[in-house]
Design a protein around this motif. Structure first.
Motif, short mmCIF file in Angstrom:
data_model
loop_
_atom_site.label_atom_id
_atom_site.label_comp_id
_atom_site.label_asym_id
_atom_site.label_seq_id
_atom_site.Cartn_x
_atom_site.Cartn_y
_atom_site.Cartn_z
N ASN A 68 0.82 -1.21 0.00
CA ASN A 68 0.00 0.00 0.00
C ASN A 68 0.85 1.27 0.00
N ILE A 72 0.64 4.10 -2.89
CA ILE A 72 0.36 5.51 -2.61
C ILE A 72 1.47 6.41 -3.15
N SER A 73 2.73 6.01 -2.94
CA SER A 73 3.83 6.90 -3.32
C SER A 73 4.16 6.86 -4.81
#
Length: 110
Positions: A68, A72-73
């Protein structure tokens, strides 16, 4: 607080709401009290808890968090995320290890 954070991370935001806090705490205390009143040998509870939580801490949670975090990054379409998803293979492996630990605990304490 921790359970509410985990619940909201998995999309169950209603559990984490402030007006549901009393019900959540009461439920947790009721489960713990029931277990403590019915189990005669504490080694069973310790063994099952150790097997499940150990597997969660070592295999399952880090794989999910890393996947995750990369998503996200770097974004869902990135090559890094596609590679990081291979870490999710550890989730069923960790579940198997936890199940084996619980099975051995039940077998040893019976």
């Amino acid at each position: 607080e921790g359970l509410a954070g985990v619940a909201s991370a998995f999309g169950m935001n209603a559990i984490a709401e402030e007006n549901n806090r009393f019900a959540l705490v009461a439920l947790i205390l009721a489960v713990v009290t029931y277990i403590s009143c019915t189990v005669k040998d504490v080694s069973f509870v310790v063994g099952v808890t150790g097997a499940v939580m150990g597997s969660l801490i070592v295999y399952i949670i880090p794989a999910i968090i890393y996947s995750n975090a990369v998503k996200i990054s770097k974004g869902q379409d990135s090559d890094e995320y596609k590679t990081a998803r291979y870490n999710n293979i550890l989730v069923p492996f960790g579940t198997l290890i936890a199940a084996l630990g619980v099975f051995m605990t039940v077998k040893e304490t019976s």
